[in-house]
Design a protein around this motif. Structure first.
Motif, short mmCIF file in Angstrom:
data_model
loop_
_atom_site.label_atom_id
_atom_site.label_comp_id
_atom_site.label_asym_id
_atom_site.label_seq_id
_atom_site.Cartn_x
_atom_site.Cartn_y
_atom_site.Cartn_z
N TRP A 1 0.82 -1.23 0.00
CA TRP A 1 0.00 0.00 0.00
C TRP A 1 0.84 1.26 0.00
CZ3 TRP A 1 -4.99 0.47 -0.99
CH2 TRP A 1 -5.80 -0.68 -0.88
N VAL A 2 2.06 1.13 0.54
CA VAL A 2 2.88 2.33 0.66
C VAL A 2 3.28 2.88 -0.73
CG1 VAL A 2 5.07 1.09 0.82
CG2 VAL A 2 4.84 3.32 1.90
N VAL A 3 3.33 1.98 -1.74
CA VAL A 3 3.75 2.45 -3.07
C VAL A 3 2.77 3.48 -3.65
CG1 VAL A 3 4.24 1.74 -5.44
CG2 VAL A 3 5.13 0.41 -3.52
N PRO A 4 1.46 3.17 -3.70
CA PRO A 4 0.55 4.21 -4.18
C PRO A 4 0.54 5.45 -3.29
CG PRO A 4 -0.68 2.29 -3.43
CD PRO A 4 0.75 1.88 -3.51
N LEU A 5 0.75 5.26 -1.97
CA LEU A 5 0.77 6.43 -1.08
C LEU A 5 1.90 7.37 -1.49
CD1 LEU A 5 -0.06 7.92 1.66
CD2 LEU A 5 1.97 6.79 2.57
N VAL A 6 3.09 6.79 -1.71
CA VAL A 6 4.24 7.63 -2.09
C VAL A 6 3.98 8.31 -3.43
CG1 VAL A 6 6.64 7.53 -2.83
CG2 VAL A 6 5.94 6.40 -0.72
N LEU A 7 3.42 7.55 -4.37
CA LEU A 7 3.13 8.16 -5.68
C LEU A 7 2.13 9.30 -5.54
CD1 LEU A 7 3.00 5.05 -8.03
CD2 LEU A 7 4.85 6.70 -7.72
N LEU A 8 1.14 9.09 -4.67
CA LEU A 8 0.14 10.14 -4.44
C LEU A 8 0.79 11.40 -3.89
CD1 LEU A 8 -3.00 10.66 -4.39
CD2 LEU A 8 -2.84 10.15 -1.95
N ILE B 1 4.00 12.31 -4.08
CA ILE B 1 4.86 12.93 -5.09
C ILE B 1 4.02 13.65 -6.14
CG2 ILE B 1 6.54 12.44 -6.93
CD1 ILE B 1 7.71 12.27 -4.17
N GLY B 2 2.91 13.02 -6.55
CA GLY B 2 2.03 13.65 -7.53
C GLY B 2 1.44 14.94 -7.01
N ALA B 3 0.96 14.89 -5.76
CA ALA B 3 0.32 16.08 -5.18
C ALA B 3 1.34 17.21 -5.04
CB ALA B 3 -0.28 15.74 -3.82
N TRP B 4 2.51 16.90 -4.56
CA TRP B 4 3.52 17.95 -4.34
C TRP B 4 4.05 18.48 -5.68
CZ3 TRP B 4 1.27 18.78 -0.48
CH2 TRP B 4 1.51 18.37 0.82
N SER B 5 4.12 17.61 -6.69
CA SER B 5 4.53 18.10 -8.01
C SER B 5 3.51 19.09 -8.52
CB SER B 5 4.64 16.93 -9.01
OG SER B 5 5.65 16.06 -8.63
N PHE B 6 2.24 18.76 -8.32
CA PHE B 6 1.16 19.66 -8.73
C PHE B 6 1.29 20.99 -8.02
CE2 PHE B 6 -3.07 21.44 -8.26
CZ PHE B 6 -3.54 21.40 -9.56
N LEU B 7 1.53 20.92 -6.71
CA LEU B 7 1.64 22.14 -5.92
C LEU B 7 2.79 23.01 -6.44
CD1 LEU B 7 1.35 22.46 -2.10
CD2 LEU B 7 3.22 23.57 -3.26
N LEU B 8 3.93 22.38 -6.74
CA LEU B 8 5.10 23.15 -7.15
C LEU B 8 4.94 23.74 -8.55
CD1 LEU B 8 8.18 21.18 -5.79
CD2 LEU B 8 7.34 23.41 -5.08
N SER B 9 4.27 22.99 -9.44
CA SER B 9 4.27 23.45 -10.83
C SER B 9 2.99 24.17 -11.24
CB SER B 9 4.51 22.26 -11.77
OG SER B 9 3.48 21.32 -11.62
N ARG B 10 1.91 24.01 -10.50
CA ARG B 10 0.64 24.55 -10.98
C ARG B 10 0.01 25.58 -10.06
NH1 ARG B 10 1.59 23.04 -15.27
NH2 ARG B 10 1.26 21.02 -16.22
N THR B 11 0.61 25.82 -8.90
CA THR B 11 -0.01 26.79 -7.99
C THR B 11 0.91 27.98 -7.76
OG1 THR B 11 0.91 25.86 -5.96
CG2 THR B 11 -1.13 24.88 -6.77
N LYS B 12 0.31 29.07 -7.30
CA LYS B 12 1.09 30.26 -6.99
C LYS B 12 2.14 29.96 -5.94
CE LYS B 12 -1.96 34.11 -8.01
NZ LYS B 12 -2.27 35.47 -7.61
N LEU B 13 1.73 29.20 -4.92
CA LEU B 13 2.67 28.90 -3.84
C LEU B 13 3.94 28.25 -4.40
CD1 LEU B 13 3.31 28.70 -0.82
CD2 LEU B 13 2.16 26.48 -0.81
#
Lengths: 454, 284
Positions: free
Chosen positions: A299-306, A308-320
């Motif tokens: 289960w930890v594998v999808p958690l890590v991917l989630l 990484i995906g969420a933080w990538s989104f935050l870094l590349s698609r949000t003002k923050l």
């Protein structure tokens, strides 16, 4: 200005290829301006990188300008894997690879946490200790006498971690104390807090809080998705990724905006699919010893991917995210652009601590317990090492969450391979140090070339 | 809407302030740093759509003047008149709200961000809570087209990969992206080679032809005479000469810069002559 509609069919003066991309000439525009637009239009294909070859050229220029990105680490990872496979034939066995994924997940999360600090050209030495505190809080919340439901326990631990990050970030940004000092204090102080937490709790015998094997917190690392569910999750993730990247690239090309060539988009999707399928296949091979079958993706594998995906989104698609990059490169420019620099930096330190809490969760889940002997100092070093090995710069402004993924896998591969070879702990530490120094050397060499404008 | 603004401004600009009113006037502006009188009784009119060069030796007060106009250092006395009404600037945001953009020598660009990201930094439009890259890219390209910045290969390349002149162009494009009326440039050509300097001077001229008032601070008299419609010379915190560029020659500007006076008898506007903003012009 931004409400200006994109021009429709364009005026006859516009060459067809660029009619969408550029504003049609206004009524009183002078002749030479029309000519200028035509000239620009003739350069458009080159600007938009239409072919694979042009894309590769642009990519090469990027590397030369100091954005080495993921290339060195990918080459390094291949070499490491080949080396260990030659030395130990079991290295690439299904059982060992799944073990490696689980090991890697811990370093990936720590690296992801540290990247927020590194992007700001700061460092957070306390992330290991924060992880320890988070793990203890989670373990105590889900155990008697509190007995919270597992997800509330996890949420509680993460909130505590984010609070620690808020406190440290506030000290750093409002009182202008260097992050090195504040988080060094955090490292020491929170180590004490961990011991206190263990003493408060009567069930923590000898400083060890164990986690019930029935708890989802334990099962995060120690239980697997069924093969069927693994495939379904893979298809959903890949389908979403493929659809989003293809649709977005097509739409941007249609509007005449710069977008990667279709071949590159398809290549990236294909690579992601190949990687995902490989991981799932490896995980669904029976790796159980003896009669009991053991298969499926932990289960930890999808958690890590989630994450990484969420933080990538935050870094590349949000003002923050954009502001974090801006502050890392040029805080003065960010300040003059009206960005609330202290607040963005504080939030970044909260994100470090929050992600550190997730790493603590995985740490405790893997061991089935959390103890006061958690080596918080070493975990910080691995966090920084994994981030830097993955390609994130120590000098701020350059780095991606993908680097955490790559760096975490490299560190896990080194540990795992050396352990298989029966190398002592001393040898493992030395080998890790060599990999880290190599990675930083590559980083600074590439940067120097970029700085001299090569 | 920006198109409409620039069109009306363009007409006014060519006619050298048709209705005669300056865009910005400094009236008797003074600034002290402790006992040091950095600026005393500065009078300066900046007409719309023209290029005003601010010359002066080191320590003459050029930086203090632009920092006063850009709101960083409010003046101790005198007043700032913007489009006919007296304004008080308490910070850079106030000046920005009026349409005053200042490009400092360091350009304030982030090397790791691309051109579009730099131009919109701090003002990113959002769509459903997410950065609206499409809108940003279209607007950025339009602005660069209007300024006819053509040497840039891709507006998605990081600023680190640009030449000095290109970086200056990006800084200018960033300044005029949101309806700028006055762009102040501090030593825009100081660090540039010959062809890069040419590129930037052309850009400055184009900016003014679009109706934007430009104020250029420069040491380089070649550049000053090449682009300036009007020249203002500071000497030890005093405005010693303000007039159309054609009324000066190299020799007289150097004399004003180094002695505060000119032997050529163009004008001798000193502290005393400063109370009326139009005084220096009327002498002609």
């Amino acid at each position: 200005m931004m409400d200006e509609p994109t021009s429709g069919p364009g005026t006859p003066a516009d060459p067809p290829a660029a009619s969408v991309a550029y504003q049609e000439p206004e009524e009183e525009v002078v002749e030479e301006e029309v000519i200028a637009q035509q000239q620009l239009a003739t350069t458009a294909p080159d600007v938009l990188a239409d072919s694979l070859r042009e894309y590769l050229d642009a990519w090469w220029r990027r590397i030369r300008s100091g954005e080495s990105g993921a290339v060195p680490v990918l080459i390094g990872l291949v070499l490491i894997v080949i080396f260990f496979q030659i030395e130990e034939s079991t290295f690439l066995s299904a059982g060992n690879l799944v073990n490696l994924f689980v090991q890697a997940s811990l370093y990936i999360l720590f690296a992801a946490a540290e990247i927020y600090a590194l992007l700001l050209s700061e460092i957070d030495l306390s992330v290991g200790a924060v992880a320890g505190v988070g793990a203890f809080v989670i373990a105590e919340l889900i155990a008697p006498p509190v007995n919270l439901v597992w997800w509330l326990g996890i949420a509680g631990g993460l909130v505590v971690c984010a609070g620690i990050g808020l406190l440290q970030g506030t000290l750093i940004t409002r009182l202008h104390i260097p992050s090195f000092i504040v988080t060094l204090g955090g490292l020491l102080g929170l180590t004490g807090v961990i011991i206190e937490l263990a003493q408060i709790d009567k069930t923590a015998v000898g400083g060890v809080m164990s986690i019930s094997t029935n708890s989802p917190v334990y099962n995060l690392v120690n239980a697997n998705m069924s093969p069927t569910l693994s495939w379904i999750v893979l298809v959903i993730i890949l389908g979403a990724y493929a659809a989003l990247s293809i649709v977005s690239a097509t739409r941007r090309r249609a509007r005449g905006l710069s977008a990667p060539p279709t071949s590159i988009v398809l290549l990236k999707v294909a690579l992601a699919a190949a990687g995902g399928v490989a991981v799932v296949i490896i995980c669904t091979i029976n790796r159980g010893a003896g009669l009991i079958a053991l298969r499926g993706v932990p289960w930890v594998v999808p958690l890590v991917l989630l994450v990484i995906g969420a933080w990538s989104f935050l870094l590349s698609r949000t003002k923050l995210g954009r502001y974090i990059y801006a502050i890392g490169a040029n805080p003065e420019a960010a300040r003059r652009a009206g960005i609330n620099v202290p607040w963005v930096r504080t939030i970044a330190f909260m994100l470090v601590a929050f992600t550190g809490g997730l790493a603590g969760l995985v740490y405790a889940s893997r061991l089935g317990s959390i103890a006061t002997d958690i080596d918080v100092g070493q975990l910080v070093l691995f966090a920084v090492a994994a981030a830097v090995i993955g390609g994130t710069s120590l000098f701020g402004g350059r780095g991606k969450m993908l680097h955490a993924l790559l760096g975490g896998v490299v560190i896990a591969a080194v540990f795992n391979g050396l352990a298989l070879m029966g190398i002592s702990a001393a040898g493992v530490d030395i080998a890790t140090a060599i990999v880290l120094i190599l990675a930083v050397t590559v980083d600074s060499l590439v940067r120097r070339r970029g700085a001299t404008g090569a | 809407m920006s198109t409409g603004d620039s069109v009306t401004a363009r007409e006014g600009g060519n006619g050298a302030s048709a209705d005669g009113s300056p865009l910005l006037s400094l009236r008797g502006v003074g600034k002290n740093f402790g006992p040091v009188r950095a600026l005393s009784h500065i009078d300066l009119d900046i007409p719309p759509g023209q290029i005003t060069a601010l010359a002066g030796d080191n320590g003459a007060g050029k930086s203090v003047t632009i920092k006063t106009i850009s709101g960083l250092w409010p003046p101790d006395d005198g007043e700032i008149v913007w489009e006919g009404r007296s304004v008080r600037l308490h910070g850079p945001k106030d000046a920005e709200a009026l349409g005053i953009r200042t490009i400092y020598q360091d350009l304030a660009l982030c090397d790791n961000l691309d051109i579009v990201q730099n131009m919109f930094l701090g003002h990113e439009p959002l769509r459903r809570g997410v950065l609206d890259e499409d809108t940003m890219e279209i607007a950025a390209r339009k602005t660069l087209d209007e300024l006819r910045v053509r040497t840039i290969r891709s507006i998605r390349q990081p600023v680190a990969s640009l030449s000095g002149g290109q970086r200056q162009s990006v800084a200018v494009a960033k300044a005029v992206l949101f309806d700028a009326k006055l762009v102040i440039m501090d030593e825009p050509t100081a660090a540039l080679g010959v062809s890069q300097t040419r590129q930037v001077l052309d850009l400055i001229k184009r900016l003014s032809s679009q109706g934007v008032a430009v104020m250029v601070v420069s040491h380089n008299l070649n550049d000053v005479f090449e682009v300036a419609d009007r020249i203002a010379v500071l000497y030890l915190g005093r405005m010693v000469a303000v007039d159309e560029a054609s009324k000066f020659d190299r020799q007289s500007v150097v004399e004003y810069m180094t002695t505060g006076l000119s032997s050529r008898g163009l004008q001798t506007a000193g502290v005393g002559a400063g109370s009326n903003p139009q005084a220096s012009e009327r002498k002609q």
